[in-house]
Design a protein around this motif. Sequence first.
Motif, PDB file in Angstrom:
ATOM      1  N   ASP A  40       0.852  -1.201   0.000  1.00 24.94           N
ATOM      2  CA  ASP A  40       0.000   0.000   0.000  1.00 24.94           C
ATOM      3  C   ASP A  40       0.885   1.248   0.000  1.00 24.94           C
ATOM      4  N   SER A  41       1.726   1.378   1.033  1.00 23.38           N
ATOM      5  CA  SER A  41       2.647   2.515   1.085  1.00 23.38           C
ATOM      6  C   SER A  41       3.860   2.102   1.917  1.00 23.38           C
ATOM      7  N   THR A  42       5.047   2.352   1.418  1.00 19.24           N
ATOM      8  CA  THR A  42       6.251   1.982   2.183  1.00 19.24           C
ATOM      9  C   THR A  42       6.297   2.775   3.496  1.00 19.24           C
ATOM     10  N   ASN A  43       5.765   4.002   3.487  1.00 16.08           N
ATOM     11  CA  ASN A  43       5.760   4.782   4.727  1.00 16.08           C
ATOM     12  C   ASN A  43       4.858   4.141   5.786  1.00 16.08           C
ATOM     13  N   THR A  44       3.683   3.685   5.350  1.00 20.15           N
ATOM     14  CA  THR A  44       2.759   3.052   6.300  1.00 20.15           C
ATOM     15  C   THR A  44       3.422   1.819   6.904  1.00 20.15           C
ATOM     16  N   LYS A  64       6.049  -1.035  -6.450  1.00 21.27           N
ATOM     17  CA  LYS A  64       4.763  -0.407  -6.776  1.00 21.27           C
ATOM     18  C   LYS A  64       4.059  -0.079  -5.463  1.00 21.27           C
ATOM     19  N   GLN A  65       3.340   1.039  -5.420  1.00 22.53           N
ATOM     20  CA  GLN A  65       2.520   1.346  -4.238  1.00 22.53           C
ATOM     21  C   GLN A  65       1.058   1.507  -4.676  1.00 22.53           C
ATOM     22  N   LEU A  66       0.181   0.956  -3.877  1.00 16.50           N
ATOM     23  CA  LEU A  66      -1.246   1.056  -4.201  1.00 16.50           C
ATOM     24  C   LEU A  66      -1.853   2.331  -3.627  1.00 16.50           C
ATOM     25  N   GLY A  68       0.282   5.155  -2.420  1.00 19.15           N
ATOM     26  CA  GLY A  68       1.408   6.043  -2.113  1.00 19.15           C
ATOM     27  C   GLY A  68       0.877   7.427  -1.789  1.00 19.15           C
ATOM     28  N   ARG A  69       1.472   8.067  -0.794  1.00 23.21           N
ATOM     29  CA  ARG A  69       0.965   9.404  -0.466  1.00 23.21           C
ATOM     30  C   ARG A  69       2.085  10.419  -0.381  1.00 23.21           C
ATOM     31  N   GLY A  70       1.706  11.657  -0.682  1.00 25.40           N
ATOM     32  CA  GLY A  70       2.636  12.763  -0.580  1.00 25.40           C
ATOM     33  C   GLY A  70       2.231  13.671   0.559  1.00 25.40           C
ATOM     34  N   LYS A  75      -2.183  12.160  -3.251  1.00 26.36           N
ATOM     35  CA  LYS A  75      -1.849  10.854  -3.817  1.00 26.36           C
ATOM     36  C   LYS A  75      -0.454  10.950  -4.453  1.00 26.36           C
ATOM     37  N   TRP A  76       0.368   9.915  -4.250  1.00 24.37           N
ATOM     38  CA  TRP A  76       1.678   9.870  -4.917  1.00 24.37           C
ATOM     39  C   TRP A  76       1.631   8.726  -5.922  1.00 24.37           C
ATOM     40  N   LEU A  77       1.608   9.074  -7.173  1.00 25.48           N
ATOM     41  CA  LEU A  77       1.472   8.071  -8.223  1.00 25.48           C
ATOM     42  C   LEU A  77       2.649   7.088  -8.194  1.00 25.48           C
ATOM     43  N   ASN A 128      10.528  20.320   0.429  1.00 28.77           N
ATOM     44  CA  ASN A 128      10.832  18.883   0.333  1.00 28.77           C
ATOM     45  C   ASN A 128      10.964  18.349  -1.088  1.00 28.77           C
ATOM     46  N   ASP A 129      11.062  19.256  -2.078  1.00 27.72           N
ATOM     47  CA  ASP A 129      11.028  18.782  -3.469  1.00 27.72           C
ATOM     48  C   ASP A 129      12.411  18.650  -4.101  1.00 27.72           C
ATOM     49  N   LEU A 130      12.528  17.618  -4.957  1.00 26.82           N
ATOM     50  CA  LEU A 130      13.693  17.511  -5.833  1.00 26.82           C
ATOM     51  C   LEU A 130      13.223  18.023  -7.184  1.00 26.82           C
ATOM     52  N   LYS A 135      10.825  21.483 -12.842  1.00 21.58           N
ATOM     53  CA  LYS A 135       9.790  20.441 -12.709  1.00 21.58           C
ATOM     54  C   LYS A 135      10.128  19.471 -11.581  1.00 21.58           C
ATOM     55  N   LYS A 136       9.073  18.881 -11.025  1.00 17.95           N
ATOM     56  CA  LYS A 136       9.284  18.019  -9.863  1.00 17.95           C
ATOM     57  C   LYS A 136       9.750  16.616 -10.277  1.00 17.95           C
ATOM     58  N   LEU A 137      10.903  16.232  -9.708  1.00 19.83           N
ATOM     59  CA  LEU A 137      11.495  14.927 -10.004  1.00 19.83           C
ATOM     60  C   LEU A 137      11.226  13.951  -8.859  1.00 19.83           C
ATOM     61  N   GLY A 138      10.998  14.498  -7.688  1.00 19.80           N
ATOM     62  CA  GLY A 138      10.774  13.630  -6.535  1.00 19.80           C
ATOM     63  C   GLY A 138      10.429  14.442  -5.312  1.00 19.80           C
ATOM     64  N   GLY A 139      10.119  13.727  -4.235  1.00 13.72           N
ATOM     65  CA  GLY A 139       9.764  14.426  -3.006  1.00 13.72           C
ATOM     66  C   GLY A 139      10.054  13.568  -1.786  1.00 13.72           C
ATOM     67  N   ILE A 140      10.090  14.240  -0.654  1.00 14.10           N
ATOM     68  CA  ILE A 140      10.367  13.582   0.627  1.00 14.10           C
ATOM     69  C   ILE A 140       9.140  13.769   1.518  1.00 14.10           C
ATOM     70  N   LEU A 141       8.740  12.701   2.167  1.00 13.96           N
ATOM     71  CA  LEU A 141       7.638  12.800   3.134  1.00 13.96           C
ATOM     72  C   LEU A 141       8.113  12.232   4.467  1.00 13.96           C
ATOM     73  N   ILE A 142       8.343  13.124   5.427  1.00 16.10           N
ATOM     74  CA  ILE A 142       8.763  12.654   6.754  1.00 16.10           C
ATOM     75  C   ILE A 142       7.516  12.536   7.621  1.00 16.10           C
ATOM     76  N   VAL A 156      11.423   8.339   6.869  1.00 17.30           N
ATOM     77  CA  VAL A 156      11.763   9.214   5.754  1.00 17.30           C
ATOM     78  C   VAL A 156      11.232   8.537   4.497  1.00 17.30           C
ATOM     79  N   GLY A 157      10.197   9.082   3.905  1.00 12.87           N
ATOM     80  CA  GLY A 157       9.640   8.510   2.672  1.00 12.87           C
ATOM     81  C   GLY A 157      10.234   9.228   1.474  1.00 12.87           C
ATOM     82  N   ILE A 158      10.738   8.436   0.534  1.00 19.53           N
ATOM     83  CA  ILE A 158      11.390   9.026  -0.641  1.00 19.53           C
ATOM     84  C   ILE A 158      10.724   8.508  -1.914  1.00 19.53           C
ATOM     85  N   GLY A 159      10.288   9.427  -2.744  1.00 20.78           N
ATOM     86  CA  GLY A 159       9.752   9.055  -4.055  1.00 20.78           C
ATOM     87  C   GLY A 159      10.574   9.761  -5.128  1.00 20.78           C
ATOM     88  N   ILE A 160      11.155   8.995  -6.050  1.00 21.05           N
ATOM     89  CA  ILE A 160      11.925   9.611  -7.151  1.00 21.05           C
ATOM     90  C   ILE A 160      11.416   9.031  -8.469  1.00 21.05           C
TER      91      ILE A 160
HETATM   92  C1  BTN Z   1       5.766  14.827  -1.704  1.00 18.26           C
HETATM   93  O1  BTN Z   1       6.463  15.438  -2.499  1.00 18.26           O
HETATM   94  O2  BTN Z   1       4.602  15.195  -1.450  1.00 18.26           O
HETATM   95  C2  BTN Z   1       6.344  13.653  -0.973  1.00 18.26           C
HETATM   96  C3  BTN Z   1       6.218  12.382  -1.757  1.00 18.26           C
HETATM   97  C4  BTN Z   1       6.736  11.166  -1.024  1.00 18.26           C
HETATM   98  C5  BTN Z   1       6.415   9.885  -1.738  1.00 18.26           C
HETATM   99  C6  BTN Z   1       7.085   8.704  -1.099  1.00 18.26           C
HETATM  100  S1  BTN Z   1       7.067   7.267  -2.114  1.00 18.26           S
HETATM  101  C7  BTN Z   1       7.670   6.320  -0.778  1.00 18.26           C
HETATM  102  C8  BTN Z   1       6.954   6.792   0.472  1.00 18.26           C
HETATM  103  N1  BTN Z   1       5.703   6.096   0.646  1.00 18.26           N
HETATM  104  C9  BTN Z   1       4.652   6.923   0.494  1.00 18.26           C
HETATM  105  O3  BTN Z   1       3.450   6.575   0.563  1.00 18.26           O
HETATM  106  N2  BTN Z   1       5.076   8.156   0.246  1.00 18.26           N
HETATM  107  C10 BTN Z   1       6.522   8.248   0.235  1.00 18.26           C
END
Ligand code: BTN
Length: 273
Positions: A40-44, A64-66, A68-70, A75-77, A128-130, A135-142, A156-160
Amino acid sequence: MKNSDNTLLFGEISLEEFKKSVIEKSKTIGKQIFYFNSIDSTNTFALILAEKGYTEGTVVIANKQLSGRGRFDRKWLSPADKNIYMSIILKPEVLTRHIPLLTFMSAISCASAIIKTTPINVSLKWPNDLVVNGKKLGGILIETRSEKNKINYATVGIGINVNFSIDEMPEDIKDTATSIKEETGIDYPRTQIVAEVLKDLDRWYHIFLNKGYDDIKREWLRLSSTIGKFIRVKSGNNIYEGYAAGIDDDGMLLLDDGKSLEKINSGDVTVIK
Ligand code: BTN
């Protein structure tokens, strides 16, 4: 709860071999690595592990995340076989007001890993953006669990976005998001980037713990594409415009609107010029 020894990370390399290469020089990060083809989400999952007492440095990676959240529960695709989705458990004994410094530390680790492994000139957008070419390449969700004003644990959630192509992105992000492949025209193996992120995170985390925040702030400012620009910030119901003058000791954005210096603790930044 264990991956088998011959699980293949992203179908590219055995997890055991990968783990060995990461922990060779690592003090904390990557001693335990969980890999899922779908989650579902690596952060969860990392938050559940942390609550169960798994040690700091435990890493959760998924193909793959079902769900994923930002930030702000957006929603984090997270389609399969394309990008990096991972979360790392940390247990620093620090105050909650220092959480933004954890975001900075993670963002600079991701940026330096991308700079080392690809030709991409990535920069950092507060908070928190890369980003690359605006344009956005990735983000961090703590995400943290705290008691009083102290952190119990953080993930520390990382999506790239690595091999995501624009035609696979939904309309609403097509103009604002990008990927390493979109920028370079090349498909990149994800394992090498993940390994570098984990190695750099290990290094920066020990700087965070032992040397204080000056080096982290300096490196974040060096990589920042926000500071010194005229920006608009949407923070809750407020919209601010002005020059991004800097960050304070706790990572708050200092915005000079011509009359006063506002301190902003979270929000969405648009760079105007
Ligand atoms: C953002 O820019 O809003 C943060 C995005 C973070 C996405 C990552 S993907 C891995 C981890 N698991 C999640 O559900 N979210 C973070």
